[in-house]
Design an enzyme around this catalytic site. Structure first.
Site, mmCIF file in Angstrom:
data_model
loop_
_atom_site.group_PDB
_atom_site.id
_atom_site.type_symbol
_atom_site.label_atom_id
_atom_site.label_comp_id
_atom_site.label_asym_id
_atom_site.label_seq_id
_atom_site.Cartn_x
_atom_site.Cartn_y
_atom_site.Cartn_z
ATOM 1 N N ALA A 6 79.473 35.279 68.592
ATOM 2 C CA ALA A 6 78.975 35.260 69.968
ATOM 3 C C ALA A 6 80.056 34.613 70.819
ATOM 4 O O ALA A 6 80.579 33.555 70.458
ATOM 5 C CB ALA A 6 77.683 34.460 70.038
ATOM 6 N N VAL A 54 81.573 31.160 66.732
ATOM 7 C CA VAL A 54 81.860 31.158 68.163
ATOM 8 C C VAL A 54 83.183 31.869 68.443
ATOM 9 O O VAL A 54 84.231 31.509 67.911
ATOM 10 C CB VAL A 54 81.898 29.712 68.703
ATOM 11 C CG1 VAL A 54 82.117 29.735 70.216
ATOM 12 C CG2 VAL A 54 80.610 28.986 68.355
ATOM 13 N N LYS A 55 83.091 32.886 69.304
ATOM 14 C CA LYS A 55 84.277 33.682 69.624
ATOM 15 C C LYS A 55 84.965 33.072 70.842
ATOM 16 O O LYS A 55 84.339 32.869 71.887
ATOM 17 C CB LYS A 55 83.819 35.106 69.926
ATOM 18 C CG LYS A 55 84.735 36.172 69.390
ATOM 19 C CD LYS A 55 84.100 37.527 69.592
ATOM 20 C CE LYS A 55 85.009 38.615 69.110
ATOM 21 N NZ LYS A 55 84.530 39.928 69.534
ATOM 22 N N ILE A 56 86.241 32.791 70.671
ATOM 23 C CA ILE A 56 87.000 32.088 71.716
ATOM 24 C C ILE A 56 88.281 32.862 71.994
ATOM 25 O O ILE A 56 88.999 33.236 71.055
ATOM 26 C CB ILE A 56 87.359 30.665 71.204
ATOM 27 C CG1 ILE A 56 86.093 29.949 70.766
ATOM 28 C CG2 ILE A 56 88.227 29.910 72.192
ATOM 29 C CD1 ILE A 56 85.841 28.599 71.307
#
Ligand code: G3P
Length: 215
Positions: free
Chosen positions: A56, A82-84
């Site tokens: 996400a 967590v997509k960064i």
């Protein structure tokens, strides 16, 4: 190579989750917008459908905001990653989150150098966008091949998610390159099972079987 789905469409994920082929899912703000729902709405559902990681993406572009969003996102389910984005603030956030044991997927990777920086910052996954490199006349799959070589040479634990996949040829090449994961859009995933000779061969088997009954 593990197979992930690159979509935020819950119905599409359900169809493949039932077949046991898909291990994880990647989403991004564009895919969530395309699903017609919100991230807060779809991520919990997706997390229940697949056993593996569900990426996400954060919306903030500053380190503090990304870290704040990440800490909230991981409360949704144990399999949230967590997509960064691969920008300076993103790398800082990855370092902080990695120290907290929060898994990250560094996205929008277009070069070997970016991949190395993300791995050194502590990213659990990196996502090279191969189709978009092809779009500008480069060879996206070659980047995956090079990343596999470099990560092995330096013994980096970061896993490579080949992303922005547009065709069966892409899937074949990243598999041969040794990508840990391919995240595949639904349309391409549906195409993978089909081969003209399978259909032709099956039709011939059925024809021969029917003929044998008449003897
Ligand atoms: O996982 C990345 C992907 O969603 C981007 O794909 O086809 O928009 O380049 P594409």
């Amino acid at each position: 190579m593990k197979i992930f789905m690159d979509t935020a469409n819950v119905d599409e994920i359900k169809e493949f989750a039932d077949q046991g082929i898909v291990y994880g899912v990647t989403t991004n703000p564009s895919l969530v917008a395309r699903s017609g729902r919100t991230q807060a709405d779809v991520i919990p559902e997706i997390c229940r459908l697949v056993p593996g990681p569900v990426s996400a993406e954060v919306i903030s572009q500053d380190c503090e905001g990304m870290v704040r969003e990440a800490r909230e996102l991981v409360k949704i389910a144990a399999n949230v990653v967590v997509k960064i984005p691969c920008i300076t603030e993103g790398l800082k956030a990855i370092k902080i989150l990695s120290a907290e044991g929060i898994r990250t997927n560094c996205t929008l990777i277009f070069s070997l150098a970016q991949a190395m920086l993300a791995a050194r910052a502590g990213a659990t996954y990196v996502s090279p966008f191969i189709g978009r490199l092809d779009d500008i006349g480069e060879d996206g799959c070659k980047l995956v091949e090079d990343m596999v070589k470099v990560f092995r040479t330096y013994n980096l634990p970061t896993q490579i998610i080949a992303a922005s996949i547009r065709s069966r040829a892409h899937v074949d090449r990243v598999m041969l390159a040794g990508a840990d994961i391919a995240t595949i859009p639904t349309k391409v995933l549906k195409e993978l099972v089909h081969h003209e000779l399978t259909d032709k061969g099956l039709a011939k088997f059925m024809e021969d079987y029917q003929n044998s009954l008449q003897k």
